[in-house]
Enzyme design. Structure first.
Site, mmCIF file in Angstrom:
data_model
loop_
_atom_site.group_PDB
_atom_site.id
_atom_site.type_symbol
_atom_site.label_atom_id
_atom_site.label_comp_id
_atom_site.label_asym_id
_atom_site.label_seq_id
_atom_site.Cartn_x
_atom_site.Cartn_y
_atom_site.Cartn_z
ATOM 1 N N ARG A 53 42.850 -36.849 29.432
ATOM 2 C CA ARG A 53 43.968 -36.089 28.842
ATOM 3 C C ARG A 53 43.531 -35.376 27.567
ATOM 4 N NH1 ARG A 53 49.479 -39.251 27.644
ATOM 5 N NH2 ARG A 53 48.238 -40.015 25.881
ATOM 6 N N LYS A 151 48.707 -32.893 24.132
ATOM 7 C CA LYS A 151 48.935 -33.842 23.032
ATOM 8 C C LYS A 151 48.280 -33.244 21.793
ATOM 9 C CE LYS A 151 49.134 -38.822 22.285
ATOM 10 N NZ LYS A 151 50.511 -38.872 21.813
ATOM 11 N N GLU A 184 62.130 -36.439 27.208
ATOM 12 C CA GLU A 184 61.484 -37.689 26.790
ATOM 13 C C GLU A 184 61.986 -38.044 25.404
ATOM 14 O OE1 GLU A 184 57.233 -37.037 26.358
ATOM 15 O OE2 GLU A 184 57.571 -35.015 25.603
HETATM 16 N N1 PMP Z 1 55.736 -38.656 24.959
HETATM 17 C C1 PMP Z 1 55.290 -38.306 23.732
HETATM 18 C C2 PMP Z 1 55.893 -37.135 23.065
HETATM 19 C C3 PMP Z 1 54.268 -39.045 23.119
HETATM 20 O O1 PMP Z 1 53.828 -38.714 21.910
HETATM 21 C C4 PMP Z 1 53.732 -40.170 23.795
HETATM 22 C C5 PMP Z 1 52.603 -40.966 23.186
HETATM 23 N N2 PMP Z 1 52.962 -41.629 22.015
HETATM 24 C C6 PMP Z 1 54.248 -40.511 25.050
HETATM 25 C C7 PMP Z 1 55.234 -39.710 25.609
HETATM 26 C C8 PMP Z 1 53.726 -41.694 25.798
HETATM 27 O O2 PMP Z 1 52.409 -41.455 26.246
HETATM 28 P P1 PMP Z 1 51.357 -42.624 26.448
HETATM 29 O O3 PMP Z 1 51.978 -43.617 27.365
HETATM 30 O O4 PMP Z 1 50.166 -41.949 27.039
HETATM 31 O O5 PMP Z 1 51.078 -43.210 25.110
#
Ligand code: PMP
Length: 285
Positions: A53, A151, A184
């Site tokens: 990622r 990200k 989200e």
């Molecule tokens: N959505 C956002 C906006 C995030 O910043 C994150 C990570 N903190 C997630 C979802 C969750 O992703 P992950 O499970 O890969 O940490």
């Protein structure tokens, strides 16, 4: 606890000495990418997925990371070992690097930073009892403006929503997309359970495709729970039997109220508990 040793461009520095230039475009413009990763039992959890990622995010912002993915993996593992971390959290950051004061990134030389430290996102009682969230008035970045799948270091969108949540006495905010559908939370993906079916928005809703989200989907399938990636509205959250959030830092945490409406019984539900336990077993095995 001993002072964390931070990796910067192949060298290690004690936390107080771990510094980068104030001309770094990561600081000046939020120009860069990052990952947040957990260490369980001295092992980097879902390491390859996070590295993949990171490189996809970097590609999307046209940032050339000065290490190969394998070199990056080794640098992360070496930093974990050097810090003697059995359980912890890794923050992997690649900034555009120091350049001129304009936006032009061409004179920049990327900085690669690896921090290994502790994290506790939400207080332990919220893991026991679940947490309330509120819907933010701030919509999630439109994918055609800045894709939430990247990200990037530009987290202002999420921070604005987080500020609203805190003002409302909550620690998390639900973010909708430009169509008014559920996207989200500010740092976590969201799931609901209705009539035994686990539902979460698909990537087309404009979300970060969470590594923890994908792990939970895998676990649910193994437990023979039906999973659907579908568009959800706020009504689906209010009317859900159960709701929970996932994230590397958050892990799996129940949501027991949204905008003052209690969800289900108002307590963490049985499927949430089952998935949380399966996640704990997987990560602590
Ligand atoms: N959505 C956002 C906006 C995030 O910043 C994150 C990570 N903190 C997630 C979802 C969750 O992703 P992950 O499970 O890969 O940490």
């Amino acid at each position: 606890m001993s002072v964390p040793k931070v990796y910067i461009n192949g060298k290690y520095y004690d936390k107080p000495d771990a510094k980068v230039s104030v001309y770094d475009h990561g600081l000046l413009y939020g120009d860069g990418v990052f990952e947040g990763i957990r260490v369980y039992n001295s092992k980097v959890f879902r390491h390859q997925e996070h590295i993949d990622r990171l490189y996809e995010s970097a590609k999307a912002i046209d940032l050339k990371i000065p290490l190969t993915p394998d070199e990056m993996k080794k640098a992360v593992e070496d930093t974990v070992t050097l810090n003697h971390k059995k359980e912890g959290y890794i923050r992997l950051v690649v900034t555009r690097g120091p350049g001129t004061l304009g936006l032009d990134p061409r004179r920049c030389d990327p900085n690669v930073i690896i921090i290994v430290d502790d994290i506790s996102l939400y207080p332990p009682e919220l893991y026991e009892n679940g947490m309330p969230i509120v819907t933010s008035s701030i919509i999630r970045n439109h994918p055609n403006a800045l894709s939430p799948r990247i990200k990037s270091l530009n987290y202002l969108n999420n921070i604005l929503a987080k500020i609203e949540a805190i003002r409302a006495g909550c620690l998390e905010a639900l973010m909708l997309n430009a169509n008014g559908e559920v996207a989200e939370c500010t740092g976590d993906n969201i799931f609901v359970i209705k009539h035994g079916v686990l539902k979460t928005p698909g990537t087309e809703a404009g979300i970060l495709e969470g590594v923890t989200r994908n792990v939970v989907i895998e676990l649910a399938k193994r437990l023979k729970i039906e999973v659907k990636e579908v568009a959800l509205t706020r009504h689906d959250i209010y009317a859900a039997d159960e709701c929970f959030l996932t994230g590397s830092a958050a892990e799996v945490i129940a949501v027991t109220a949204c905008d003052g409406r209690s969800i289900g019984t108002g307590k963490p539900g049985p499927i949430t508990k089952q998935l949380r336990e399966a996640f704990q077993a997987l990560t602590r095995e």
